[in-house]
Design a protein around this motif. Sequence first.
Motif, PDB file in Angstrom:
ATOM      1  N   ASN A   1       0.809  -1.223   0.000  1.00  0.00           N
ATOM      2  CA  ASN A   1       0.000   0.000   0.000  1.00  0.00           C
ATOM      3  C   ASN A   1       0.841   1.272   0.000  1.00  0.00           C
ATOM      4  OD1 ASN A   1      -2.467  -1.297  -0.032  1.00  0.00           O
ATOM      5  ND2 ASN A   1      -2.316  -1.732   2.160  1.00  0.00           N
ATOM      6  N   SER A   2       2.151   1.096   0.009  1.00  0.00           N
ATOM      7  CA  SER A   2       3.020   2.277   0.094  1.00  0.00           C
ATOM      8  C   SER A   2       3.177   2.930  -1.291  1.00  0.00           C
ATOM      9  CB  SER A   2       4.377   1.822   0.633  1.00  0.00           C
ATOM     10  OG  SER A   2       5.406   2.500   0.029  1.00  0.00           O
ATOM     11  N   ASN A   3       3.475   4.232  -1.281  1.00  0.00           N
ATOM     12  CA  ASN A   3       3.732   4.924  -2.555  1.00  0.00           C
ATOM     13  C   ASN A   3       5.175   4.789  -2.986  1.00  0.00           C
ATOM     14  OD1 ASN A   3       1.131   5.852  -2.844  1.00  0.00           O
ATOM     15  ND2 ASN A   3       1.521   7.586  -1.457  1.00  0.00           N
ATOM     16  N   ALA A   4       5.980   4.155  -2.167  1.00  0.00           N
ATOM     17  CA  ALA A   4       7.402   4.001  -2.491  1.00  0.00           C
ATOM     18  C   ALA A   4       7.573   3.055  -3.682  1.00  0.00           C
ATOM     19  CB  ALA A   4       8.141   3.426  -1.287  1.00  0.00           C
ATOM     20  N   PHE A   5       8.708   3.180  -4.388  1.00  0.00           N
ATOM     21  CA  PHE A   5       9.046   2.175  -5.397  1.00  0.00           C
ATOM     22  C   PHE A   5       9.512   0.944  -4.618  1.00  0.00           C
ATOM     23  CE2 PHE A   5      11.877  -0.153  -8.201  1.00  0.00           C
ATOM     24  CZ  PHE A   5      11.134  -0.193  -9.370  1.00  0.00           C
ATOM     25  N   SER A   6       8.810  -0.170  -4.772  1.00  0.00           N
ATOM     26  CA  SER A   6       9.161  -1.355  -3.975  1.00  0.00           C
ATOM     27  C   SER A   6       9.671  -2.465  -4.878  1.00  0.00           C
ATOM     28  CB  SER A   6       7.942  -1.841  -3.190  1.00  0.00           C
ATOM     29  OG  SER A   6       6.850  -2.029  -4.063  1.00  0.00           O
ATOM     30  N   ILE A   7      10.672  -3.132  -4.381  1.00  0.00           N
ATOM     31  CA  ILE A   7      11.249  -4.240  -5.148  1.00  0.00           C
ATOM     32  C   ILE A   7      11.436  -5.422  -4.201  1.00  0.00           C
ATOM     33  CG2 ILE A   7      13.591  -3.281  -4.864  1.00  0.00           C
ATOM     34  CD1 ILE A   7      14.094  -4.374  -7.719  1.00  0.00           C
ATOM     35  N   ALA A   8      10.993  -6.590  -4.646  1.00  0.00           N
ATOM     36  CA  ALA A   8      11.096  -7.779  -3.792  1.00  0.00           C
ATOM     37  C   ALA A   8      11.749  -8.901  -4.569  1.00  0.00           C
ATOM     38  CB  ALA A   8       9.717  -8.207  -3.324  1.00  0.00           C
ATOM     39  N   GLY A   9      12.564  -9.690  -3.898  1.00  0.00           N
ATOM     40  CA  GLY A   9      13.207 -10.821  -4.565  1.00  0.00           C
ATOM     41  C   GLY A   9      13.491 -11.940  -3.581  1.00  0.00           C
ATOM     42  N   GLY A  10      13.715 -13.137  -4.116  1.00  0.00           N
ATOM     43  CA  GLY A  10      14.019 -14.295  -3.264  1.00  0.00           C
ATOM     44  C   GLY A  10      12.825 -15.230  -3.186  1.00  0.00           C
ATOM     45  N   GLY A  11      13.114 -16.527  -3.228  1.00  0.00           N
ATOM     46  CA  GLY A  11      12.066 -17.545  -3.273  1.00  0.00           C
ATOM     47  C   GLY A  11      11.015 -17.431  -2.178  1.00  0.00           C
ATOM     48  N   ASP A  12      11.463 -17.290  -0.909  1.00  0.00           N
ATOM     49  CA  ASP A  12      10.500 -17.248   0.204  1.00  0.00           C
ATOM     50  C   ASP A  12       9.684 -15.963   0.166  1.00  0.00           C
ATOM     51  OD1 ASP A  12      11.481 -19.620   1.113  1.00  0.00           O
ATOM     52  OD2 ASP A  12      12.892 -18.702   2.514  1.00  0.00           O
ATOM     53  N   THR A  13      10.322 -14.886  -0.234  1.00  0.00           N
ATOM     54  CA  THR A  13       9.624 -13.597  -0.305  1.00  0.00           C
ATOM     55  C   THR A  13       8.505 -13.684  -1.346  1.00  0.00           C
ATOM     56  OG1 THR A  13      11.803 -12.670   0.045  1.00  0.00           O
ATOM     57  CG2 THR A  13      10.053 -11.102  -0.436  1.00  0.00           C
ATOM     58  N   LEU A  14       8.836 -14.270  -2.500  1.00  0.00           N
ATOM     59  CA  LEU A  14       7.832 -14.395  -3.551  1.00  0.00           C
ATOM     60  C   LEU A  14       6.691 -15.311  -3.103  1.00  0.00           C
ATOM     61  CD1 LEU A  14       9.802 -14.518  -6.914  1.00  0.00           C
ATOM     62  CD2 LEU A  14       9.364 -12.640  -5.376  1.00  0.00           C
ATOM     63  N   ALA A  15       7.043 -16.369  -2.370  1.00  0.00           N
ATOM     64  CA  ALA A  15       6.006 -17.283  -1.878  1.00  0.00           C
ATOM     65  C   ALA A  15       5.075 -16.528  -0.921  1.00  0.00           C
ATOM     66  CB  ALA A  15       6.646 -18.472  -1.184  1.00  0.00           C
TER      67      ALA A  15
END
Length: 398
Positions: free
Chosen positions: A332-346
Amino acid sequence: MSILSILDINITNKILFIRSDLNVPINSEGNIISDIRIRLSLPTIKYAISKGAKIIITSHLGRPIEGVYNHIFSLKKISQYLENILNYKISLKKNLLNNLNFKKNEIIMLENVRFNIGEKHNDKELSKKYASLCDIFVMDAFATAHRKHSSTYGIIKYANISCAGLLLINELNNLNKIFKKPKHPIVSIVGGSKISTKFNVLNKLAKLSDKIIVGGGIANTFLAIDNNIGKSLYEPKSLNLAKKLKEKYNNFIIPIDCKVGISFSKNTSVKTKKINNILSNDRIMDIGKNTIKIIIDILNKAKTILWNGPLGVFEFTKFSEGTKIIAYTIANSNAFSIAGGGDTLAAIELFNLFNKISYISTGGGSFLNFVEGKKLPSISILKKYNSINIINSDNIKK
Ligand code: 3PG
């Protein structure tokens, strides 16, 4: 030097060898738990189909013993999955045959590259063999770009032309964007259970970020510097490093309370405790409410958020709250967000937030290597051989 893209090449009627990363989690019943890597690999495959290329596709799956076929690591499940999504016949080949026979509306999938002897040692003969199967090699496995293997590195030396697929190009564009000119405040979150691999990246992230939030086994290692953490997962050999990092940078956010259980089980009883009240039988499995409040406040002020690793054992409902609330706050944040990694994606998939994160990277180790500023071998060799390709080939669109 930029990388030659599949879009820069005439691929019609050409034999393409596409190396994807279709290494997805599969449970004990043989079901694919998260299909993100498969879905994000589709644009390259669909583009190749639309241009009338003859397609060979392959990937690794897990870490089998080379030279030993084991059905657990077979790409059979993946080929069936792709068949359904693409509505195309996928013909899975166990052996590296010479004269592949391409039928209309059919894609050839080569079995798990890690069954092949020499794959992980970047064997020259195996690399040449792969290259001999195709006119054009398409590297699309960003998540394996940190591995110097025959199918991700060696083949590029011997293929007539090598280029990057659409997923790889997209990953590099987005990751370069965030690391070249990120907007401050930058908040990084590093959690999860694979502790040692992530400690390397903390130094780099601590320098880059205004705040760095730690969770999971990483946080426990920081906590263990001067607290009793009972039976919680942590890494004794990284204690000194954690201590040095904490002393050197004052931007680490370490949990002040947590949820504990007494066994690693979804049915264990839960207690919320302040960090200085942990008993010797307790296991920290999630962050507590006061820590969550602090993190929400930090995230709400962020302009850039980088997330790798869950904050607790989110697979167990009783311990999923911390990761869930933080995931929603990022979404819900207005920040540019980037996520990576198997568990994070799960976790992102579990909470149904896939479309709410600005950019999702398919990389685990490769993502962390990129963040650390390390060169990814596949990318370096693609750049090197691209210029040779461009000079020597008639197939490049000029
Ligand atoms: C990953 O899951 O990070 C990639 O598929 C690479 O797998 P590997 O760590 O077994 O090389």
